[in-house]
Design an enzyme around this catalytic site. Structure first.
Site, short mmCIF file in Angstrom:
data_model
loop_
_atom_site.label_atom_id
_atom_site.label_comp_id
_atom_site.label_asym_id
_atom_site.label_seq_id
_atom_site.Cartn_x
_atom_site.Cartn_y
_atom_site.Cartn_z
N CYS A 161 10.59 7.56 36.68
CA CYS A 161 11.05 8.88 36.24
C CYS A 161 11.76 9.63 37.37
O CYS A 161 12.59 10.50 37.10
CB CYS A 161 9.87 9.70 35.73
SG CYS A 161 8.54 9.76 36.93
N GLU B 251 4.36 15.38 31.54
CA GLU B 251 5.18 14.81 32.63
C GLU B 251 6.19 13.89 31.96
O GLU B 251 5.86 12.77 31.57
CB GLU B 251 4.28 14.00 33.57
CG GLU B 251 3.17 14.78 34.25
CD GLU B 251 3.68 15.66 35.37
OE1 GLU B 251 4.82 15.47 35.82
OE2 GLU B 251 2.93 16.56 35.78
N GLU C 172 18.91 9.57 30.56
CA GLU C 172 18.07 8.91 31.56
C GLU C 172 18.41 7.40 31.60
O GLU C 172 18.48 6.75 30.55
CB GLU C 172 16.60 9.09 31.18
CG GLU C 172 15.64 8.57 32.21
CD GLU C 172 14.17 8.84 31.86
OE1 GLU C 172 13.83 8.88 30.66
OE2 GLU C 172 13.37 9.00 32.80
N LYS D 80 -5.49 6.63 26.55
CA LYS D 80 -4.72 5.67 25.75
C LYS D 80 -3.53 5.19 26.59
O LYS D 80 -2.57 5.93 26.80
CB LYS D 80 -4.20 6.29 24.45
CG LYS D 80 -3.75 5.21 23.47
CD LYS D 80 -2.51 5.54 22.68
CE LYS D 80 -1.22 5.27 23.34
NZ LYS D 80 -0.84 3.86 23.60
P1 NAP Z 1 6.95 6.63 25.77
O1 NAP Z 1 7.63 5.75 24.81
O2 NAP Z 1 7.08 8.10 25.59
O3 NAP Z 1 5.42 6.19 25.76
C1 NAP Z 1 4.48 6.79 26.62
C2 NAP Z 1 3.10 6.70 26.00
O4 NAP Z 1 3.11 7.45 24.79
C3 NAP Z 1 2.68 5.29 25.63
O5 NAP Z 1 1.29 5.17 25.83
C4 NAP Z 1 3.00 5.21 24.15
O6 NAP Z 1 2.18 4.29 23.47
C5 NAP Z 1 2.65 6.63 23.72
N1 NAP Z 1 3.29 7.07 22.49
C6 NAP Z 1 4.50 6.70 21.99
N2 NAP Z 1 4.72 7.36 20.82
C7 NAP Z 1 3.63 8.14 20.59
C8 NAP Z 1 3.25 9.04 19.56
N3 NAP Z 1 4.05 9.28 18.53
N4 NAP Z 1 2.06 9.66 19.66
C9 NAP Z 1 1.25 9.43 20.72
N5 NAP Z 1 1.54 8.60 21.73
C10 NAP Z 1 2.73 7.97 21.67
O7 NAP Z 1 7.41 6.36 27.26
P2 NAP Z 1 7.50 4.99 28.03
O8 NAP Z 1 8.70 4.25 27.56
O9 NAP Z 1 6.17 4.30 28.02
O10 NAP Z 1 7.71 5.51 29.54
C11 NAP Z 1 8.94 5.81 30.06
C12 NAP Z 1 9.17 7.31 30.06
O11 NAP Z 1 8.14 7.94 30.79
C13 NAP Z 1 10.46 7.69 30.76
O12 NAP Z 1 11.11 8.69 30.03
C14 NAP Z 1 9.96 8.23 32.11
O13 NAP Z 1 10.85 9.12 32.73
C15 NAP Z 1 8.69 8.86 31.72
N6 NAP Z 1 7.81 9.02 32.89
C16 NAP Z 1 7.62 10.26 33.40
C17 NAP Z 1 6.82 10.44 34.52
C18 NAP Z 1 6.57 11.80 35.11
O14 NAP Z 1 5.67 11.93 35.92
N7 NAP Z 1 7.32 12.83 34.72
C19 NAP Z 1 6.23 9.33 35.12
C20 NAP Z 1 6.44 8.07 34.58
C21 NAP Z 1 7.23 7.93 33.45
P3 NAP Z 1 2.70 2.86 22.99
O15 NAP Z 1 3.21 2.17 24.20
O16 NAP Z 1 1.45 2.24 22.47
O17 NAP Z 1 3.73 3.12 21.96
#
Ligand code: NAP
Length: 487
Positions: free
Chosen positions: A288, A254, A389, A179
């Site tokens: 990240c 992650e 962050e 997803k």
């Molecule tokens: P996010 O809001 O947590 O969303 C990530 C994924 O989770 C998306 O596919 C989102 O889908 C889905 N999602 C959101 N709410 C959900 C729920 N309640 N149940 C299941 N899935 C859900 O993060 P983002 O804004 O896309 O990405 C930025 C974050 O990712 C930052 O905090 C960054 O540090 C972190 N990140 C970490 C790494 C690592 O390797 N540690 C790498 C890259 C990014 P929808 O978009 O459809 O809502």
């Protein structure tokens, strides 16, 4: 306003080897963050489609697991070569839906190709073990695939985050459901088109886009899904952790990061400035592992700031499709609001804006989510930006006097993903890299993500590792066999 032409790419779900429309009448619009144009309307999965995807993955598992190793390796290699061959097109799709400059997007696709190649090679080395046993016995340890894997990925690396989960999951013999983020589904779809072309058997990899709570709810509630691998924010990771408790899934999380970047007084300042600008403005700071708190020894502060300012002023901001652009737009309007809030709080508490400090306006900037590269001086532990962050082009500068003080402040953080420091002192390298509470440490170097090396964090940055043989282990389980071959 200029009009963007998206390369031809599917917009439907991919379940059991078929492209499907999904829930009738439901579509999600994908926006180009550089222009705010609607570039595609994406089919949406609900509960029914997500369950179909799980069923398809479950049905495909026994055959994929037992497929002759050489055949599995060949398919993974084919995927790798197709990613390489089509990198220009996939990069264009990514830039249009996500905003990053084309050259960054291409590197991301090519790194996905390397990840698949590495996984293909590593599939031949999933060694087990024999352990010394009593007479007439063999103690055998086997590594087996886990079964059906669910992967949920973010928008900031819409291809790379998906390939670094799917390549090892498939190499280990699992089947999967991906997803992707609703903001950037097209890059993931393009990878699935390649899966199809490479001859990945039906049902082995399935793709569902849709309301994340609904899809995530079905994936976490299902006992057939034995592993969840998630990359995204800490807040969502915590929810998924709790939701997966009921079915006791194996998890890899992650999550967010807030990387310290320490410049000691003996560092090569030109090298440190170049590294900081490259790491900070990659993907406009929406990374990240982006350096988010820059600790500079006060003895070299003035020199460092002068060099940094000169370098940052040379950055070219614009539409990622345009030649020579270093930094694209932010992903959404609310990203601008979040950065503005952090800056206002910091300035109210005494920080000084040295350059930048707000949204970019004028000409084509008015159509997209562009922000000025920003340097903020005199940041302290009283400010939110020190702890939250920052997902944008902001360099917060913090002064320190002693090594101990730098380490104490660097570790004053709930996250523990990447960290960096610059020094020429060998003893300091050893001591500081030991003391940093982070999963990854770059010393005089910012390249910490490679197909061969473990990527991941500690504390609120989650657990599990991606890449390298550690990455494959996440998709395997251990079975012990005690064989008595004679009385
Ligand atoms: P996010 O809001 O947590 O969303 C990530 C994924 O989770 C998306 O596919 C989102 O889908 C889905 N999602 C959101 N709410 C959900 C729920 N309640 N149940 C299941 N899935 C859900 O993060 P983002 O804004 O896309 O990405 C930025 C974050 O990712 C930052 O905090 C960054 O540090 C972190 N990140 C970490 C790494 C690592 O390797 N540690 C790498 C890259 C990014 P929808 O978009 O459809 O809502």
């Amino acid at each position: 306003m200029r009009k963007t032409t998206l390369p031809k790419v599917e917009t439907r779900l991919y379940i059991d080897g078929k492209w499907l429309e999904g829930m009738s009448g439901k579509e999600h619009e994908v926006i180009n963050p550089a222009t705010q144009e609607v570039i595609a309307k994406i089919a949406q999965a609900g509960e029914t489609e997500t369950k179909q995807a799980i069923e398809a993955a479950k049905r495909a598992f026994p055959a994929w697991r037992k497929l002759e190793l050489a055949e599995r390796v060949e398919i993974l290699r084919k995927i790798s070569s197709l990613l390489e061959e089509k990198a220009d097109t996939l990069a264009k799709i990514m830039t249009i839906e996500q905003g990053k400059p084309l050259h960054e997007a291409k590197l991301e696709v090519l790194s996905g190709a390397s990840t698949f190649l590495f996984a293909a090679e590593e599939a031949r080395r999933l060694y087990g073990e024999t352990i010394p046993a009593p007479n007439h016995h063999r103690y055998i340890v086997k590594k087996e695939p886990i079964g059906v894997v669910a992967a949920i990925t973010p928008w900031n690396f819409p291809s790379g985050m998906a390939t670094r989960k799917m390549a090892p999951a498939l190499a280990a013999g699992n089947t999967l459901i991906l997803k992707p983020s609703s903001d950037t589904p097209l890059s993931a779809i393009a990878v699935f088109e390649i899966f199809e072309e490479a001859g990945l058997p039906k049902g082995v990899a399935n793709l569902v886009m849709g309301d994340s709570k609904v899809v995530g709810g079905v994936l976490t509630a299902s006992d057939d899904v034995r592993k969840l691998t998630f990359t995204g924010s800490t807040a969502v990771g915590q929810k998924l952790f709790a939701q997966s408790g009921e079915t006791l899934k194996k998890l890899s999380l992650e999550l967010g990061g807030h990387a310290p970047f320490i410049v000691f007084d003996d560092a090569d300042l030109d090298q440190a400035v170049e590294a900081l600008v490259a790491a900070k403005f990659r993907n406009n700071g929406q990374v990240c592992v982006s350096p988010n708190r820059i600790f500079v020894d006060e003895k070299i502060q003035a020199d460092f700031v002068e060099k940094l300012l000169a370098r940052v002023k040379k950055l070219k901001i614009g539409n990622g499709l345009d030649e020579g652009v270093d930094v694209g737009p932010l992903i959404r309007e609310d990203a601008i609001e979040k950065i503005d809030e952090q800056l206002t709080d910091a300035v109210n508490k005494g920080a000084k804006v040295l350059t930048g400090g707000g949204q970019l306006h004028g000409d084509e900037f008015d159509h997209g989510f562009f922000y000025q590269p920003t340097i903020l001086d005199q940041v302290t532990q009283k400010m939110n930006i020190f702890y939250e962050e920052t997902f944008g082009p902001v360099i917060p500068l913090i002064r320190f006097r002693t090594v101990e003080e730098a380490i104490e402040m660097a570790n004053d953080c709930e996250f523990g993903l990447a960290s960096y420091f610059f020094t020429k002192d060998v003893a300091r390298v050893e001591e500081v890299s030991d003391a940093l509470e982070y999963g990854m440490v770059g010393v005089n170097e910012i390249a910490i993500s490679n197909p061969e090396t473990p990527f991941g964090g500690v504390k609120h940055s989650g657990f599990g590792r991606e890449n390298g043989h550690y990455g494959l282990e996440e998709y395997l389980q251990v079975k012990f066999i005690n064989l008595k071959y004679r009385d």
